[in-house]
Design an enzyme around this catalytic site. Structure first.
Site, PDB file in Angstrom:
ATOM      1  N   HIS B  38       0.921  -1.115  -0.039  1.00  0.00           N
ATOM      2  CA  HIS B  38       0.013  -0.091  -0.110  1.00  0.00           C
ATOM      3  C   HIS B  38       0.902   1.311  -0.076  1.00  0.00           C
ATOM      4  O   HIS B  38       0.436   2.374  -0.750  1.00  0.00           O
ATOM      5  CB  HIS B  38      -0.994  -0.053   1.326  1.00  0.00           C
ATOM      6  CG  HIS B  38      -2.240  -0.738   0.886  1.00  0.00           C
ATOM      7  ND1 HIS B  38      -2.434  -1.794   1.155  1.00  0.00           N
ATOM      8  CD2 HIS B  38      -3.444  -0.107   0.668  1.00  0.00           C
ATOM      9  CE1 HIS B  38      -3.551  -2.453   0.630  1.00  0.00           C
ATOM     10  NE2 HIS B  38      -4.337  -1.247   0.487  1.00  0.00           N
ATOM     11  N   LYS B 103      -9.633  -7.600   8.499  1.00  0.00           N
ATOM     12  CA  LYS B 103     -10.349  -7.644   9.914  1.00  0.00           C
ATOM     13  C   LYS B 103      -9.900  -6.657  10.780  1.00  0.00           C
ATOM     14  O   LYS B 103      -8.739  -6.274  10.954  1.00  0.00           O
ATOM     15  CB  LYS B 103      -9.789  -9.100  10.633  1.00  0.00           C
ATOM     16  CG  LYS B 103      -8.274  -9.440  10.488  1.00  0.00           C
ATOM     17  CD  LYS B 103      -7.669  -9.544  11.852  1.00  0.00           C
ATOM     18  CE  LYS B 103      -6.219  -9.880  11.937  1.00  0.00           C
ATOM     19  NZ  LYS B 103      -5.438  -9.590  13.178  1.00  0.00           N
TER      20      LYS B 103
END
Lengths: 280, 187
Positions: B38, B103
Site C-alpha cells: 500500500h 479484519k
C-alpha cells in the site's frame, strides 16, 4: 555433567516450528469447542464453526493454521548440569528456525530493523528466552507469536494503592481496547509483579500454559475465573461480531515485586494459541 | 443463516445493496496487498504514476499468505489487521477501488471515504488461513516481488465466506453486533 550437541537443538527446533504452526494444542481446541456449544448468536456460531473447520483442515493436510506463522519465540529451560558442545547455542537455535520456516513453507515475517525495516528472508532471529534450572535436561518450547494480537498487548506500572481493583480494570480495558483487532476469541496472558521487563515475560509465559490448568495459588486461580467471566460479558464475541465468546482462556503468572510497585502486563493472543514442547 | 452469493467487480450499484451484518459468498478477481504494498502504491499515485492493476471497482484483500507448497495454488491466506492500511485506504478509494477484505476496526476517515465512494469493508475470519485458502482457485504474482509475502497478487476466489462489517452508508457490525448482544443479555 551431561554433554549435548547443539545440532540436536537445531533438529528439535526445526520440527517444533513446523508442528506448532500446523497443529493446535488439544486444550485450545477443547476450549473453542466448549465455547461453541454455549454460543447462541447465528453469526457467532458460524464463526466458531469456521474456526473449528480451519484447525481440522490444518491438522489433516499439514498446512499452517494461520498465515501469520509468527515470530519464533523459543523458551529453553536448561539444566545446570548440561554442557552444550559443537557450536554456538544461539546460532543452533536460529538455524533450527531457518530450516523449519523453509521446509514447512511457513511465512517469513521478521524485519532486520524495527524502523528501517527489510525482511530478513528466513524468519530469524528467534526470540530466545533462557532459564537455568536444576538437573541435566533441556526443555524446549517453541511458541510462534502472531502480531495482530501482539500489537494489542499492554503493560502498566501501577502504584500499590491501585490494588486488585486496578489490575482488574486494566485487564478489561486492554481487552476492550483490543476489540476485534486480535482475531477474537482471544487468549489473555497476564503477568503481575517483578520488574518492567520480567512482568512482560510473565504475561508471555502465561500464554504458554495449557488452558485446562489453573494458577496453583487459589487466590489467582479464582481471579483467572472471575476475569474470564467478566471478559465474556463484554459482548465483543467471535471476530468482534458480537457474542459470548470474547476469550477462550485467561492465565495469570505472578512473582514478587518492589515495595513501591505493582507492574501488570497483558499479553493478548488469538484463538490460534500455538506452542509445542520437547525435552532433551 | 442464508449466505448471499455476490460476483465481482464491485460496482457502485452492487456495493449499495450490501449491508453491515450480511453474510456473503464472494466470487471473482481480487488483489492482495498489505502495509508495504500500500505504501508503494500510494507513493506511485502521489507521483502521478499508475499502480500495477486497474483500481476501478476493485477489491483488495489485506493478506500476506504463507508460501504455496508444491502443487498448491497458495499457502494459508487469512486476513491481516486492516487498521494498518487506514492511512492508505482513502487514497485507494479515490482512484476507484471499492472493496476491502480484512479484519479489525477502521478509522472514521476511512468510513467517511467509504460513504463518499460507496466503499464496502468485508471481514474474513482472522486465523482461518487454511480454510480461506480453499476458496482461492488461482494466484498470480503481479508486482513488488521483492516484498516477499507482501508482494501484490491477483487472485481468483470462489464462494469466499465473508461478512459485511461496514457498508457504504457507514453502518458498522462491530458496533451493532455487540450492542445487540448486550441488549439481549442485559442483567
Amino acid at each position: 555433567m551431561r554433554e549435548i550437541e547443539v545440532n540436536r537443538l537445531t533438529e528439535v527446533i526445526e520440527k517444533l516450528c513446523i508442528e506448532a504452526n500446523e497443529h493446535l494444542p488439544e486444550d485450545v481446541k477443547d476450549a473453542i469447542k466448549t465455547c461453541r456449544a454455549c454460543e447462541d448468536g447465528e453469526i457467532a456460531k458460524g464463526v466458531l464453526d469456521n474456526i473449528i473447520e480451519n484447525f481440522d483442515i490444518a491438522d489433516s493436510e499439514n498446512v499452517p493454521i494461520c498465515q501469520d506463522t509468527g515470530m519464533a519465540c523459543v523458551f529453553l529451560e536448561i539444566g545446570q548440569d548440561v554442557h552444550f558442545t559443537g557450536g554456538d547455542l544461539n546460532d543452533a537455535i536460529n538455524e533450527g528456525v531457518r530450516r523449519g520456516y523453509d521446509k514447512g513453507y511457513l511465512r517469513k515475517s521478521v524485519v532486520k530493523d524495527p524502523v528501517r525495516r527489510g525482511n530478513t528472508g528466513d524468519n530469524t532471529p528467534a526470540m530466545i528466552y533462557t532459564e537455568i534450572v536444576p538437573g541435566d535436561q533441556v526443555k524446549i518450547t517453541v511458541g510462534p507469536k502472531g502480531f495482530g494480537s501482539e500489537n494489542m498487548s499492554q503493560i502498566r506500572m501501577f502504584k500499590p494503592s491501585a490494588g486488585l481493583q486496578g489490575i482488574k480494570d486494566f485487564i478489561l480495558e486492554a481487552v476492550e481496547t483490543a476489540g476485534p483487532n486480535p482475531c477474537p476469541p482471544m487468549v489473555v496472558g497476564v503477568g503481575i509483579g517483578g520488574t518492567f521487563d520480567k512482568c512482560a515475560l510473565l504475561a508471555k509465559k502465561a500464554l504458554m500454559r495449557p488452558l485446562n490448568t489453573e494458577n496453583p495459588d487459589p487466590y489467582y486461580a479464582d481471579l483467572e475465573k472471575e476475569m474470564l467471566e467478566k471478559i465474556n460479558k463484554l459482548g465483543i464475541g467471535p471476530q468482534g461480531f458480537g457474542g459470548k465468546t470474547t476469550a477462550i482462556g485467561l492465565n495469570i503468572e505472578t512473582m514478587p515485586t518492589h515495595i513501591a510497585g505493582m507492574p501488570c502486563a497483558v499479553n493478548i493472543n488469538c484463538h490460534v494459541t500455538r506452542h509445542k514442547t520437547e525435552v532433551l | 443463516m442464508e449466505r448471499r452469493k455476490i460476483t465481482l467487480p464491485l460496482t457502485r450499484e452492487l456495493a449499495r445493496t450490501l449491508h453491515a451484518g450480511d453474510q456473503v459468498l464472494l466470487t471473482g478477481t481480487i488483489y492482495t496487498s498489505r502495509d508495504a504494498g500500500h505504501k508503494r502504491m500510494c507513493e506511485a499515485l502521489a507521483k502521478g504514476e499508475k499502480i500495477p492493476f486497474d483500481p476501478t471497482d476493485a477489491t483488495i484483500y489485506y493478506v500476506g499468505p504463507t508460501p504455496a507448497k508444491p502443487g498448491e495454488v497458495i499457502g494459508s491466506a487469512g486476513p491481516t489487521t486492516s487498521g494498518r492500511m487506514d492511512a492508505y485506504a482513502p487514497t485507494m478509494m479515490s482512484v476507484g477501488a471499492r472493496g476491502m477484505i480484512g479484519k479489525g476496526a477502521r478509522l472514521p476517515e476511512v468510513v467517511e471515504a467509504m460513504k463518499k465512494y460507496d466503499g464496502v469493508y468485508f471481514g474474513a475470519i482472522g486465523g482461518a488461513g487454511a480454510l480461506l485458502a480453499k476458496c482461492i482457485k488461482k494466484a498470480e504474482l503481479i508486482a513488488y516481488e521483492d516484498l516477499g509475502a507482501e508482494a501484490l497478487r491477483k487472485l481468483y476466489v470462489e464462494d469466499m465466506p465473508l461478512v459485511v462489517i461496514i457498508d457504504s452508508e457507514g453502518n458498522n457490525l462491530y458496533e451493532e453486533g455487540r450492542a445487540e448482544y448486550l441488549k439481549d443479555h442485559a442483567e
